[in-house]
Design an enzyme around this catalytic site. Structure first.
Site, PDB file in Angstrom:
ATOM      1  N   GLY A 195       0.808  -1.101   0.117  1.00 43.58           N
ATOM      2  CA  GLY A 195      -0.056   0.048  -0.043  1.00 43.58           C
ATOM      3  C   GLY A 195       0.903   1.181   0.033  1.00 43.58           C
ATOM      4  N   THR A 202       2.945  -0.042   9.054  1.00 41.59           N
ATOM      5  CA  THR A 202       3.522  -0.032  10.382  1.00 41.59           C
ATOM      6  C   THR A 202       2.613  -0.203  11.408  1.00 41.59           C
ATOM      7  OG1 THR A 202       5.210   1.344   9.148  1.00 41.59           O
ATOM      8  CG2 THR A 202       5.586   0.498  11.439  1.00 41.59           C
ATOM      9  N   GLU A 418     -14.119   5.849 -14.376  1.00 46.51           N
ATOM     10  CA  GLU A 418     -14.268   4.406 -13.920  1.00 46.51           C
ATOM     11  C   GLU A 418     -15.785   3.940 -14.207  1.00 46.51           C
ATOM     12  OE1 GLU A 418     -12.153   2.768 -12.739  1.00 46.51           O
ATOM     13  OE2 GLU A 418     -10.663   4.683 -12.789  1.00 46.51           O
TER      14      GLU A 418
HETATM   15  P1  ADP Z   1       3.056   3.259   6.739  1.00 46.62           P
HETATM   16  O1  ADP Z   1       3.827   2.093   7.507  1.00 46.62           O
HETATM   17  O2  ADP Z   1       1.854   2.539   5.809  1.00 46.62           O
HETATM   18  O3  ADP Z   1       3.844   4.008   5.922  1.00 46.62           O
HETATM   19  P2  ADP Z   1       2.188   4.024   9.164  1.00 46.62           P
HETATM   20  O4  ADP Z   1       1.826   2.993   9.842  1.00 46.62           O
HETATM   21  O5  ADP Z   1       3.703   4.525   9.651  1.00 46.62           O
HETATM   22  O6  ADP Z   1       2.278   4.291   7.624  1.00 46.62           O
HETATM   23  O7  ADP Z   1       1.418   5.316   9.407  1.00 46.62           O
HETATM   24  C1  ADP Z   1       1.882   6.593  10.025  1.00 46.62           C
HETATM   25  C2  ADP Z   1       0.888   7.250  10.992  1.00 46.62           C
HETATM   26  O8  ADP Z   1      -0.493   7.327  10.514  1.00 46.62           O
HETATM   27  C3  ADP Z   1       0.458   6.239  12.125  1.00 46.62           C
HETATM   28  O9  ADP Z   1       1.488   6.313  12.993  1.00 46.62           O
HETATM   29  C4  ADP Z   1      -0.882   6.552  12.479  1.00 46.62           C
HETATM   30  O10 ADP Z   1      -0.841   7.742  13.241  1.00 46.62           O
HETATM   31  C5  ADP Z   1      -1.407   7.150  11.132  1.00 46.62           C
HETATM   32  N1  ADP Z   1      -2.446   6.247  10.548  1.00 46.62           N
HETATM   33  C6  ADP Z   1      -2.276   5.601   9.360  1.00 46.62           C
HETATM   34  N2  ADP Z   1      -3.312   4.743   9.093  1.00 46.62           N
HETATM   35  C7  ADP Z   1      -3.973   4.485   9.974  1.00 46.62           C
HETATM   36  C8  ADP Z   1      -5.235   3.831  10.303  1.00 46.62           C
HETATM   37  N3  ADP Z   1      -5.669   3.062   9.556  1.00 46.62           N
HETATM   38  N4  ADP Z   1      -5.588   4.232  11.666  1.00 46.62           N
HETATM   39  C9  ADP Z   1      -5.084   4.816  12.545  1.00 46.62           C
HETATM   40  N5  ADP Z   1      -3.894   5.889  12.148  1.00 46.62           N
HETATM   41  C10 ADP Z   1      -3.245   5.683  10.894  1.00 46.62           C
END
Ligand code: ADP
Length: 636
Positions: A195, A202, A418
């Site tokens: 994604g 993460t 779409e």
């Molecule tokens: P990725 O690893 O996909 O780049 P992260 O998990 O590091 O993204 O997301 C960064 C921050 O964005 C998280 O620490 C959180 O605060 C917020 N966030 C992202 N997705 C969500 C979600 N589905 N629900 C709640 N917070 C989210």
């Protein structure tokens, strides 16, 4: 502490040896002050010298009055010796310095010994034998969080229900691996989260560790890569060794594409280090049992560039799509992040969610934070809708946002595009059934129309292939119908490429040409590039046949859309309102019936739609695609 002492000791020994060696080389300087050669010479002729010691160019003289001095011969002078003898000055030579055996060995062997020692030291570090210290090159840079440190739970991850569902089984397994072992069940070793950035990959991985109450190792793919060949591999080894000690546990590798790119791309060499690292990772993954209690979760935005070996069974064979959230998802994410923020009564999260299409979870978290900062600057006690609006402007205009900013025009344009794909895909014969249509950006496209194949796709009929071509062009045709052909932009290029490839393969590989015999018209790779094995005449017929296929399917799609232009408008409206529509809504639209809202749609959402109108047609600003793998990439 111990290691520091050891390091200091090593450096101490090196320093002592160096000093000894330098001393050996430096000359044994004599006592006494230095005088000019002229003075010394006149002392000889004046008979003032008692004795003279000569060592190379250095002369130590003792005068009759027993005082000592030194002087240096400025050039080689035979006459000096003659004069010294002539004036009867006793001359002493210096025996040739014989360095002790130990010194000899030290001097001649020192560099080699030093190099061997250094090499051994580095090797040991790489094997992960040494613990920490400034020189621990081969140690993995993974950070371990103990179960008490991982506080994230599934409730903190909002709006990714599908993804969460897919990983609950893993949580269950980590909590009680024995249960699965007894039944002989196999749990995936590796899970790949796919994604765009900021969508909570993460976060979800941490939540798995948090829910299962197991240690969480986190490392980024780029942390493995170093300049030295072999370091990355040894880091991988070290990481897995540590993980084994703490099993059951989770290893999270962010940005796996940094090490996991396809091997052999670019044959100029220089990829050795990355390849070795990747190989080591494959070896480690194969090396542990499926039930050893270690689960590796990797995150990436680009599955297409990953080495296929990584995706094989027993490695990262399970993929979890973590996409940008839709309206409902955004509302839930906002709800998670405003938990600790005192909100004014006028704040309506569903209105906010509606006004933030294309925002990722991270963007939404940022939005809440910015709004809170605005309120604090104004010394307010509660964060109101005004602050949220300002924060939104700031994020949309500023550089903070990494994901796409969707304007109203883009949304409407995407919706038509779409809807075009969807309507034609629905009407043409033998096409895969429609699964859902969304105008939320996904994998480089502004919107996606999902088709779900029924059963295995081993071979496809000519009818079906032609239907796929019609459907691919339908997005572009829909835009042309609404905005005029002059306004069609270059955005639909991947649709065109996809349709062209299918049409060409139909003629040259699958024998669907109207005029040519079913022959495999191949191109052969030679060192001069692709070599045609066909005559110019055949090539011309191939081109014509490909064009004929494209033309008739383009025209069919055009006809279908003109006949159903009312459905096109209605589907656009539904997409703008709900962002994502499923099978049920599509069937209703195609039957020209009123659309029932998707599951979970509430009265509040209905009001939010009224509060934030997204109406207004305008020029298309960009395009979106359905690609060849859209049908298979959809989950559930
Ligand atoms: P990725 O690893 O996909 O780049 P992260 O998990 O590091 O993204 O997301 C960064 C921050 O964005 C998280 O620490 C959180 O605060 C917020 N966030 C992202 N997705 C969500 C979600 N589905 N629900 C709640 N917070 C989210």
């Amino acid at each position: 502490m111990n290691d520091m002492v050891k390091n200091l000791l090593i450096w101490g020994v090196i320093a002592v040896v160096l000093i000894a060696v330098f001393n050996q080389f430096s000359s044994i300087s004599s006592s006494g002050q230095q005088v000019s050669y002229t003075t010394f010479y006149s002392d000889i002729t004046n008979g003032k010298l008692k004795e003279v010691h000569i060592n190379n160019k250095e002369i130590a003289a003792t005068t009759s009055s027993n005082s000592n001095y030194v002087t240096y011969i400025p050039y080689f002078d035979n006459k000096l010796m003659d004069d010294l003898l002539k004036y009867n000055v006793p001359v002493f030579g210096t025996p040739e310095e014989k360095p002790s055996l130990l010194t000899t060995i030290l001097i001649s062997w020192f560099p080699i010994i030093f190099l061997i020692g250094f090499w051994l030291f580095i090797m040991r570090q790489m094997q992960g034998g040494g613990k920490g210290g400034p020189m621990s090159v081969g140690k993995s840079k993974a950070r371990m969080l103990t179960p008490d440190q991982v506080k994230t739970k599934f409730t903190d991850v909002a709006g990714s229900e599908e993804a969460k569902q897919e990983v609950t089984e893993v949580v269950d397994f980590l909590r009680d691996p024995g249960k699965y072992q007894k039944l002989g069940g196999r749990i995936p070793k590796g899970i790949l989260m796919v994604g765009p950035p900021g969508t909570g990959k993460t976060l979800l991985a941490r939540a798995i560790a948090g829910e299962a109450n197991v240690p969480f190792f986190t490392i980024s793919g780029s942390d493995f890569v170093e300049m030295f060949v072999g370091v990355g591999a040894s880091r991988v080894r070290d990481l897995f060794e540590q993980a084994r000690k703490h099993a059951p546990c989770i290893i999270f590798i962010d940005e796996i594409d940094a090490v996991g790119r396809k091997r052999g791309a670019g044959s100029m060499g220089g990829h050795d280090e990355r390849e070795q690292t990747l190989n080591q990772m494959l070896v480690e993954m194969d090396g542990f049992e499926a039930n050893s209690g270690i689960i590796i979760i990797a995150a990436t935005n680009r599955v297409d560039i990953l080495d296929p070996a990584l995706l094989r069974p027993g490695r990262f064979d399970r993929q979890v799509q973590v996409g940008l959230p839709d309206m409902k998802g955004r509302e839930q994410i906002l709800a998670v992040h405003v938990r600790k923020v005192p909100l004014d009564n006028n704040v309506d999260l569903s209105v906010l969610a509606r006004g933030t299409p294309g925002y990722s979870g991270a963007d939404l978290a940022n939005l809440v934070n910015e709004a809170a900062l605005f309120a604090a600057r104004r010394n307010k006690r509660l964060v109101s809708m005004d602050e949220f609006e300002e924060a939104k402007d700031k994020i949309n205009m500023g550089t903070e946002r990494r994901s796409l900013t969707m304007t109203t025009e883009q949304l409407v344009n995407t919706a038509y595009h779409e809807a075009g794909h969807a309507i034609v895909g629905y009407l043409v014969p033998e096409h895969d059934p429609l699964h859902k249509v969304t105008i939320i950006p996904r994998g480089g496209a502004l919107g996606v129309t999902f088709f779900l194949p029924e059963g295995d796709q081993i071979s496809q009929s000519k009818t079906k292939l032609e239907s796929m071509i019609s459907t691919a062009y339908a997005g572009r045709i829909a835009e042309g119908l609404i905005y005029g052909d002059d306004k069609i932009t270059s955005g639909a290029s991947s649709d065109i490429r996809y349709a062209s490839n299918v049409a060409r393969a139909m003629v040259t590989e699958w024998g669907f040409s109207d005029r040519l015999a079913p022959i495999f018209f191949e191109y052969e790779e030679s060192s001069y590039g692709p070599m045609k094995k066909i005559s110019d005449e055949t090539a011309r017929i191939i081109d014509e046949d490909v064009q004929a296929i494209i033309k008739r399917n383009y025209e069919r799609a055009y006809q279908l859309l003109t006949d159903n232009i009312d459905i096109l408008h209605a589907m656009k409206d539904a997409l703008i309102k709900y962002e994502t529509i499923g099978k049920k809504q599509i069937a209703e639209l195609m039957g020209r019936k009123p659309v029932t809202p998707p599951d979970g749609w509430t009265e509040k959402d209905e009001q939010a739609v009224k509060a934030v109108p997204t109406e207004g047609e305008s020029e298309p600003t960009s395009k979106n695609d359905i690609g060849p793998d859209d049908s298979s990439s959809s989950n559930s």
